[in-house]
Design an enzyme around this catalytic site. Structure first.
Site, PDB file in Angstrom:
ATOM      1  N   THR A 198       8.233   0.407   0.235  1.00  0.00           N
ATOM      2  CA  THR A 198      10.000   0.485  -0.288  1.00  0.00           C
ATOM      3  C   THR A 198      10.700   0.236   0.891  1.00  0.00           C
ATOM      4  OG1 THR A 198       8.695   2.386  -1.475  1.00  0.00           O
ATOM      5  CG2 THR A 198      10.996   1.692  -1.579  1.00  0.00           C
ATOM      6  N   ARG A 215      -0.413   1.824   8.423  1.00  0.00           N
ATOM      7  CA  ARG A 215       0.368   3.361   8.484  1.00  0.00           C
ATOM      8  C   ARG A 215      -1.009   3.919   9.153  1.00  0.00           C
ATOM      9  NH1 ARG A 215       3.812   7.740   5.611  1.00  0.00           N
ATOM     10  NH2 ARG A 215       4.285   9.065   8.022  1.00  0.00           N
ATOM     11  N   HIS A 267       1.153  -1.273  -7.909  1.00  0.00           N
ATOM     12  CA  HIS A 267       0.508  -1.725  -6.502  1.00  0.00           C
ATOM     13  C   HIS A 267      -1.084  -1.887  -6.050  1.00  0.00           C
ATOM     14  CE1 HIS A 267       2.778   0.590  -4.270  1.00  0.00           C
ATOM     15  NE2 HIS A 267       2.954   2.028  -5.037  1.00  0.00           N
ATOM     16  N   GLY A 323       5.261   3.104   4.372  1.00  0.00           N
ATOM     17  CA  GLY A 323       6.980   1.741   4.471  1.00  0.00           C
ATOM     18  C   GLY A 323       6.660   0.909   3.435  1.00  0.00           C
ATOM     19  N   ILE A 346       1.074  -0.937   0.050  1.00  0.00           N
ATOM     20  CA  ILE A 346       0.261   0.303  -0.094  1.00  0.00           C
ATOM     21  C   ILE A 346       0.840   1.331  -0.137  1.00  0.00           C
ATOM     22  CG2 ILE A 346      -1.336   1.157   0.974  1.00  0.00           C
ATOM     23  CD1 ILE A 346      -2.869  -1.404   2.797  1.00  0.00           C
TER      24      ILE A 346
END
Length: 462
Positions: free
Chosen positions: A159, A242, A209, A157, A153
């Site tokens: 990546t 997140r 994504h 974070g 998503i």
């Protein structure tokens, strides 16, 4: 006298059966030879089998089997997730240092989730659940056909976590990463087959994504193509979440710098979302220098409630066709579906609880990272959130109300899983204090989701 074999016999029918005939008279003719009848039967059987094979080929996602009634029944079932008596996340005493105290155990939400989610998705392969990996004899079989699928998503974070997966896991056969390329070969110890399906290992095979709806109907097909054979694999879905307001502001800053995700397919029930269903928020190649009020004002901006949408089964709400049901009902079903899918995932972590998330991953899969995850709480996005006007804050909270509820659910569930694993670990204190400390590897890969590496460029694939 010779017998006329071609003579017809007429019979008058005076019963109700005559109503089924064009007239009250029918003919009795000589029966066809048995061999001819057998030929006709064989031909019909051939057509039926060919039709089944053809139907399965052209409807390989089982889209054609998805009836409206089935969708309604599935939606009604998962709504139980919105009624689970969860404890408020804020009532849990935990800050990610391993000393969190929760009166709940894994038999709380996880058990209720398992009971509430008994019916499986009728169009997708969602993989093994967390319940499946709780068994003491569970082992992620790197030599077999187990595959980890990372649902990435935006702005959570992912990546940095994706890099941890390909660079920092302690494996018999480490991933081979090529310089100057965002691609690594993550093969099984004894053959060149992927055990990891992610951006850095396989690329965006299911679309940029790709969300839960896309991945669950795509991964198996893509791996079959890539490996040139059909295999019966076990899939383990993993993801990161997140805090919604910080994530939203991070995405806003990313878009404001000129980034887009135009390569996303938004695939659902065998087709992409149309321009009418997802009208563009801007004209031209990007939304450079957009102000926050404009960003929040676009009704088709997928930044709002992105985490809920990407974790839900969108087939249950008519995909991106918002006219298929009332808005409030769509939100209820989508949120319940996202909760169910999250609870069933083999693993998920929260960017605000790096150490706890690392421990849960390692204990769940019996794999070890060679470095400790770093926690970065003081981010640019956090500062941007603090600088919001009160009316902007209220508007963003309203836009992300589903994500806020999903995150509270996820936080509660994360602490439950952590407490359960901690209670089973006789060497917890030593293990937790030394996460990532493998003696022959040194260095720390920083987990900074606002770094120039992840957010700085105008790349569209973060």
């Amino acid at each position: 006298m010779p017998v006329d074999m071609h003579k017809n016999v007429s019979v008058q029918v005076d019963s109700d059966f005559a109503l089924l005939l064009p007239s009250g008279v029918y003919e009795i003719k000589k029966m066809e030879p048995r061999s001819k009848i057998r030929t006709i039967i064989v031909f019909c059987l051939f057509l039926a089998i060919a039709g089944i094979i053809g139907f399965g080929y052209f409807c390989q996602d089982q889209v054609c089997a998805l009836s409206k009634r089935a969708v309604i029944l599935q939606s009604a079932d998962i709504l139980a997730y919105n009624e689970l008596p969860l404890h408020q996340a804020n009532g849990i005493n935990g800050n990610g240092n391993g000393n969190g105290n929760s009166n709940n155990n894994v038999g709380g939400i996880t058990a209720m989730a398992s009971k509430a989610s008994a019916p499986q998705n009728i169009i997708a392969n969602s993989g093994l659940s967390y319940e499946d990996v709780l068994n003491d004899d569970f082992q992620f079989d790197m030599d077999g056909h187990d595959v980890m699928v990372f649902l990435h998503i935006q702005k959570t974070g992912g990546t940095s976590f994706g890099r941890h997966l390909v660079r920092d896991l302690d494996l018999k056969r480490p991933c081979e990463c090529q310089r100057q390329r965002k691609r690594c070969y993550c093969f099984r110890p004894h053959r060149n087959e992927n055990w990891l399906f992610s951006r850095y290992s396989t690329g965006w095979k299911c679309g940029l994504h790709a969300d839960w709806t896309e991945l669950t109907s795509c991964v198996d097909v893509e791996l079959d193509k890539n490996e040139g054979e059909t295999a019966k694999r076990r899939y383990f879905y993993i993801s990161l979440l997140r805090e919604p307001i910080s994530r939203y502001m991070s995405e806003y800053r990313h878009v404001r710098r000129g980034a887009t995700w135009k390569g996303s397919r938004h695939w659902c029930l065998g087709r992409q979302a149309t321009a009418t269903e997802l009208p563009a928020c801007y004209k031209g190649k990007d939304w450079l220098d957009v102000d926050l009020d404009q960003f929040a004002g676009c009704e088709s901006n997928l930044a709002a409630n992105r985490q809920t949408r990407m974790l839900a089964d969108l087939a249950l709400v008519g995909c991106y066709n918002k006219s298929s049901m009332p808005a409030h009902e769509r939100d209820r079903v989508m949120l319940a579906s996202a909760k169910r899918n999250l609870a069933a995932m083999a693993y998920f972590g929260l960017t605000e609880y790096q150490k706890m998330s690392q421990y849960i991953f390692e204990e769940t899969f019996n794999l070890r990272f060679a470095i400790p995850f770093e926690q970065h709480n003081a981010t640019i996005s956090a500062t941007a959130v603090q600088n919001l006007r009160s009316d902007q804050r209220r508007r963003i909270e309203k836009l992300n109300s589903l994500d806020i509820e999903l995150y509270a659910f996820a936080k509660t569930l994360l602490f439950q899983r952590f407490q359960h694993l901690k209670s089973k670990d006789a060497n917890f204190n030593q293990r937790y204090a030394n996460l990532g400390n493998i003696f022959y590897k040194q260095g720390v890969t920083e987990f900074n989701w606002d770094s120039n590496v992840e957010d700085g460029g105008l790349s569209t694939d973060h």
